[in-house]
Scaffold this motif. Sequence first.
Motif, PDB file in Angstrom:
ATOM      1  N   ASP A   2      36.859 -13.729  -4.678  1.00  0.00           N
ATOM      2  CA  ASP A   2      36.060 -14.116  -3.518  1.00  0.00           C
ATOM      3  C   ASP A   2      34.791 -13.278  -3.350  1.00  0.00           C
ATOM      4  OD1 ASP A   2      37.866 -16.106  -2.787  1.00  0.00           O
ATOM      5  OD2 ASP A   2      39.116 -14.689  -1.676  1.00  0.00           O
ATOM      6  N   TYR A   4      34.598  -9.941  -2.598  1.00  0.00           N
ATOM      7  CA  TYR A   4      34.726  -8.797  -1.689  1.00  0.00           C
ATOM      8  C   TYR A   4      36.142  -8.232  -1.805  1.00  0.00           C
ATOM      9  CZ  TYR A   4      37.281 -11.931   1.459  1.00  0.00           C
ATOM     10  OH  TYR A   4      38.202 -12.785   1.997  1.00  0.00           O
ATOM     11  N   TYR A   5      36.294  -6.975  -1.374  1.00  0.00           N
ATOM     12  CA  TYR A   5      37.611  -6.335  -1.384  1.00  0.00           C
ATOM     13  C   TYR A   5      38.336  -6.693  -0.101  1.00  0.00           C
ATOM     14  CZ  TYR A   5      35.882  -3.577  -5.267  1.00  0.00           C
ATOM     15  OH  TYR A   5      35.378  -3.188  -6.470  1.00  0.00           O
ATOM     16  N   LYS A   6      39.544  -7.180  -0.216  1.00  0.00           N
ATOM     17  CA  LYS A   6      40.322  -7.583   0.961  1.00  0.00           C
ATOM     18  C   LYS A   6      40.974  -6.387   1.648  1.00  0.00           C
ATOM     19  CE  LYS A   6      41.450 -12.304  -0.410  1.00  0.00           C
ATOM     20  NZ  LYS A   6      40.426 -12.648  -1.230  1.00  0.00           N
ATOM     21  N   ILE A  44      41.316  -3.961   6.349  1.00  0.00           N
ATOM     22  CA  ILE A  44      41.531  -5.264   5.738  1.00  0.00           C
ATOM     23  C   ILE A  44      40.388  -6.174   6.164  1.00  0.00           C
ATOM     24  CG2 ILE A  44      43.032  -6.030   7.613  1.00  0.00           C
ATOM     25  CD1 ILE A  44      44.577  -7.672   5.507  1.00  0.00           C
ATOM     26  N   ASN A  45      39.861  -6.924   5.209  1.00  0.00           N
ATOM     27  CA  ASN A  45      38.805  -7.899   5.480  1.00  0.00           C
ATOM     28  C   ASN A  45      39.409  -9.291   5.437  1.00  0.00           C
ATOM     29  OD1 ASN A  45      36.888  -5.941   5.718  1.00  0.00           O
ATOM     30  ND2 ASN A  45      36.208  -6.113   3.603  1.00  0.00           N
ATOM     31  N   ASN A  47      37.486 -12.066   5.631  1.00  0.00           N
ATOM     32  CA  ASN A  47      36.538 -12.787   4.786  1.00  0.00           C
ATOM     33  C   ASN A  47      35.384 -11.825   4.510  1.00  0.00           C
ATOM     34  OD1 ASN A  47      34.772 -12.953   7.060  1.00  0.00           O
ATOM     35  ND2 ASN A  47      35.812 -14.821   7.714  1.00  0.00           N
ATOM     36  N   LYS A  48      34.274 -12.307   3.968  1.00  0.00           N
ATOM     37  CA  LYS A  48      33.164 -11.403   3.622  1.00  0.00           C
ATOM     38  C   LYS A  48      32.530 -10.751   4.843  1.00  0.00           C
ATOM     39  CE  LYS A  48      31.613 -13.365  -0.714  1.00  0.00           C
ATOM     40  NZ  LYS A  48      30.493 -13.893  -1.472  1.00  0.00           N
ATOM     41  N   GLY A  51      36.420  -7.962   9.524  1.00  0.00           N
ATOM     42  CA  GLY A  51      37.564  -7.147   9.142  1.00  0.00           C
ATOM     43  C   GLY A  51      37.979  -6.229  10.273  1.00  0.00           C
TER      44      GLY A  51
END
Length: 86
Positions: A2, A4-6, A44-45, A47-48, A51
């Motif tokens: 996606d 980005y880092y979740k 935690i994210n 989405n982009k 978070g």
Amino acid sequence: KDGYYKVRVEGGLSYGYLFGAEATGFDVELLKNHDISWLLGAGINFNKRFGISIRYTSSFMDMLNDIADEAIYKSYFLTFRTEVNF
């Protein structure tokens, strides 16, 4: 996938400087102006752009300049954040 880092983990050192303080019933001249702390956290994210995170910060040093009693006053706090990234 996606872009980005979740999930992330944070750790490190933090420097703080006290620009000013006011209080009633307490001598603010006893407070130190400089502080070095360590921190540990996670986030935690969803989405982009959005978070949340939590971080624990604790000082290595006493908050007060040398005082006669043997009490130790340390700064520590827990931070909860909602994040919006542009």
